[in-house]
Each structure stands twice: as structure tokens, then as C-alpha cells.
Design an enzyme around this catalytic site. Structure first.
Site, mmCIF file in Angstrom:
data_model
loop_
_atom_site.group_PDB
_atom_site.id
_atom_site.type_symbol
_atom_site.label_atom_id
_atom_site.label_comp_id
_atom_site.label_asym_id
_atom_site.label_seq_id
_atom_site.Cartn_x
_atom_site.Cartn_y
_atom_site.Cartn_z
ATOM 1 N N LYS A 67 3.441 -0.902 8.986
ATOM 2 C CA LYS A 67 4.465 -0.396 8.153
ATOM 3 C C LYS A 67 5.913 -0.455 9.083
ATOM 4 C CE LYS A 67 7.677 3.639 8.053
ATOM 5 N NZ LYS A 67 7.389 4.787 9.444
ATOM 6 N N SER A 68 6.598 -0.417 8.606
ATOM 7 C CA SER A 68 8.390 -0.509 9.138
ATOM 8 C C SER A 68 9.137 -0.856 8.341
ATOM 9 C CB SER A 68 8.101 -2.277 10.293
ATOM 10 O OG SER A 68 9.539 -2.172 10.867
ATOM 11 N N VAL A 69 10.357 -0.637 8.586
ATOM 12 C CA VAL A 69 11.642 -0.295 7.687
ATOM 13 C C VAL A 69 12.381 -1.523 8.035
ATOM 14 C CG1 VAL A 69 11.242 2.182 6.626
ATOM 15 C CG2 VAL A 69 12.811 1.846 8.993
ATOM 16 N N HIS B 58 -8.092 9.381 -1.712
ATOM 17 C CA HIS B 58 -7.303 9.158 -0.567
ATOM 18 C C HIS B 58 -7.790 10.363 0.634
ATOM 19 C CE1 HIS B 58 -2.567 9.343 1.262
ATOM 20 N NE2 HIS B 58 -3.274 8.921 2.032
ATOM 21 N N TYR C 145 3.077 9.918 -0.750
ATOM 22 C CA TYR C 145 4.042 9.382 -0.215
ATOM 23 C C TYR C 145 5.105 9.868 -0.794
ATOM 24 C CZ TYR C 145 0.501 6.616 2.248
ATOM 25 O OH TYR C 145 -0.580 6.654 3.043
ATOM 26 N N ASP D 9 1.440 -1.106 0.207
ATOM 27 C CA ASP D 9 -0.333 -0.396 0.212
ATOM 28 C C ASP D 9 0.847 1.689 -0.012
ATOM 29 O OD1 ASP D 9 -3.444 1.207 1.067
ATOM 30 O OD2 ASP D 9 -1.210 1.993 1.830
ATOM 31 N N LYS E 100 -3.044 5.773 -3.869
ATOM 32 C CA LYS E 100 -3.904 6.763 -3.999
ATOM 33 C C LYS E 100 -4.375 7.978 -4.567
ATOM 34 C CE LYS E 100 -3.714 4.557 1.580
ATOM 35 N NZ LYS E 100 -1.982 4.617 0.795
ATOM 36 N N ILE F 111 -2.769 -2.615 7.316
ATOM 37 C CA ILE F 111 -1.351 -2.581 6.819
ATOM 38 C C ILE F 111 -0.028 -1.910 7.429
ATOM 39 C CG2 ILE F 111 -1.817 -2.746 3.982
ATOM 40 C CD1 ILE F 111 -2.997 0.719 4.184
ATOM 41 N N ASN G 127 5.518 -8.530 12.118
ATOM 42 C CA ASN G 127 4.194 -8.975 12.057
ATOM 43 C C ASN G 127 3.239 -9.183 10.928
ATOM 44 O OD1 ASN G 127 4.523 -6.421 13.307
ATOM 45 N ND2 ASN G 127 4.424 -5.125 11.307
ATOM 46 N N LEU H 112 -1.549 0.707 14.459
ATOM 47 C CA LEU H 112 -0.804 0.067 15.910
ATOM 48 C C LEU H 112 -0.471 1.325 16.580
ATOM 49 C CD1 LEU H 112 2.465 -1.985 14.871
ATOM 50 C CD2 LEU H 112 -0.068 -2.586 15.363
ATOM 51 N N ARG I 299 11.247 -6.853 12.258
ATOM 52 C CA ARG I 299 9.991 -6.034 12.500
ATOM 53 C C ARG I 299 8.279 -6.561 11.251
ATOM 54 N NH1 ARG I 299 11.210 -1.178 16.054
ATOM 55 N NH2 ARG I 299 11.428 -2.224 17.643
#
Length: 268
Positions: free
Chosen positions: A225-227, A103, A45, A40, A70, A223, A235, A185, A231
Site C-alpha cells: 500500500k502507498s499513496v 476479515h 476501511y 484490495d 472483506k 498487496i 512497488n 513491508l 512508490r
């Protein structure tokens, strides 16, 4: 899970909100390697190109991927939405999208009805497999429904234990629209709640896994998100356990109207 037009969407996806463009390809590559197939992103972004680079390099067949982007507020309107879709598709390096969302309703602009007509054209032309909205409140959804055309497949809204927007979720359900949770989260704001840490300890899981499981068991698309590669994997590892009804109720009891993002009624 099935959307209202019969297409299947992976219930847990990978979000790239706030992932810096230079880090996006690496993060999405990690997600695809971990097993995510639903990605997503959004025009605003500014990392669609990074997503596209990762998709191209991954070797994952296009038919196995589910890609969402979006339409940004400044591109709302019929013709401008069509141009914005083309630009997003080009940045992603794709021939079609799986899901395209408006969006924000941006009610002061009052152009989302024209934008929706553009999205229904894209859908009719076979350029996107499903269309939907994001951050739409019940009054915005009812206006779209009154058009008598396509009902959105998805409404992606901020949902987490501390902000559940039950009125919006109920409006979605009444219209057959799937609720998709962004900021699931609460940007980690709920992960130290004693209720959640206690349930996590009881299951031998992380607090994030408990919150994601709470979403999934209530039928939402989610959805995170992590980099961080560990993690990202963690998830996704939430399909081999269940919370009890009592545990679900305890997490639900954490509602306190805590927004991490703007209110859709006045964000334009």
C-alpha cells in the site's frame, strides 16, 4: 497465479488499508494508471466507495480487474454476512466480486462457520468468483475444512521478513490455500535492516522492492500500500529481477515475531 478453484489472481495487488476515504479514489487511480489490476479493500476501511469511484472512472474493462473486499467482525453470521456483501457491492458499484474474505475469525464470537456458509452460498450463486479468509490460524482452517464444503481459496495474513507465521503458511499449503501477505513491508519496519539495504544496493533496487521480490519468489500473493505515485509505480516494478537462494535465505533470517497488527487468537 492460479487459485485452487482455477481462477487467476494477479500475484501483486494494491492495498488501501489506512488510506483515508477522501484520498482513496486518487490513490487507486494512480495504481490503475501504473498497471495494477488487483485492488484490495475491506468494509472496515470505509473507503470502498472511493475504490468504486476510481474503478468507474478508469475505463479499465471489468474483466481485467480483480477486486477483493472483506466481511467485518460485527457483520459475522449467515444472514448478516449476506447483507454485508450486498452493501459492499453497492458501495463499490459492482455487479460481482472477484474475492470475498472473512476479515478475522473473531473466535470469541464463534460465528465464522455461519459466515463461511453464507460465503459458499454467494459463490454458488455466482456473485463472487472466489471466497477465502483472512487472519485465520490453523485451528480455524481445520474447522472449515471439516465442514466438507469449499476450501478457502486464500488466507490473507500478516507476513513480512520479521513475522513469517510459518505454521499458518504450512497449514495453508497443506489445504491448497494461497497465502496472501498483508503488511508485506511491516509498515516499513524492516526496510532499514542492513541485510535488506545491502541486497538492495547490490541489485540497484529499493529495500521495498527487495522485500516484495522475496514474497513473490516464495509464491505468496502480496498487496503493498502507498499513496505516493512514485512508490506505487516502484512497488510494481519487481518482475524483472531475481534474488539468489542465498539472498532469499538472508531475508528469511530476519524473523523475530514482530507483529504490526493484532493476534488472531484474541482479536474479536
Amino acid at each position: 497465479m492460479l487459485l485452487n478453484n482455477g481462477i487467476d489472481i494477479p500475484q501483486l495487488g494494491f492495498g488501501v488499508f489506512q488510506v483515508p476515504p477522501p484520498e482513496t479514489a486518487e490513490a487507486v487511480t494512480s495504481a490503475l494508471a501504473a498497471g495494477y489490476r488487483h485492488i484490495d479493500t475491506a468494509a472496515v476501511y470505509r473507503n470502498e466507495a472511493g475504490v468504486g469511484d476510481a474503478l468507474k472512472a478508469s475505463g479499465v474493462p471489468r474483466s481485467e480487474l480483480f477486486i477483493t473486499t472483506k466481511l467485518w467482525n460485527s457483520d459475522q453470521g449467515h444472514d448478516s454476512a449476506l447483507h454485508a456483501f450486498d452493501a459492499s457491492l453497492d458501495r463499490l458499484g459492482l455487479d460481482y466480486l472477484d474475492l470475498y474474505l472473512i476479515h478475522w475469525p473473531a473466535p470469541a464470537q464463534d460465528r465464522y462457520m455461519d459466515s463461511w456458509r453464507a460465503l459458499t452460498k454467494l459463490y454458488a450463486d455466482g456473485r463472487v468468483r472466489a471466497i477465502g479468509v483472512s487472519n485465520f490460524l490453523p485451528e480455524h482452517l481445520s474447522r472449515l475444512a471439516d465442514l466438507g464444503s469449499i476450501i478457502p481459496a486464500v488466507n490473507q495474513i500478516e507476513v513480512h521478513p520479521a513475522l513469517q507465521q510459518r505454521d499458518v503458511q504450512e497449514a495453508n499449503t497443506a489445504l491448497g490455500i494461497a497465502t496472501e501477505a498483508w503488511s508485506p513491508l511491516a509498515q516499513a519496519a524492516v526496510l532499514k535492516e542492513p541485510v535488506i539495504t545491502a541486497i538492495a544496493a547490490a541489485h540497484g533496487r529499493s529495500p521495498a522492492q527487495i522485500v516484495l521480490r522475496w514474497h513473490l519468489q516464495q509464491g505468496r500473493i502480496v498487496i503493498p500500500k502507498s499513496v505516493t505515485p512514485s512508490r506505487i509505480k516502484e512497488n510494481l516494478a519487481v518482475f524483472d529481477f531475481n534474488l539468489t537462494e542465498d539472498e532469499l535465505a538472508q531475508v528469511t533470517g530476519l524473523e523475530r515475531n514482530l507483529r504490526t497488527g493484532p493476534h488472531p487468537a484474541n482479536f474479536n
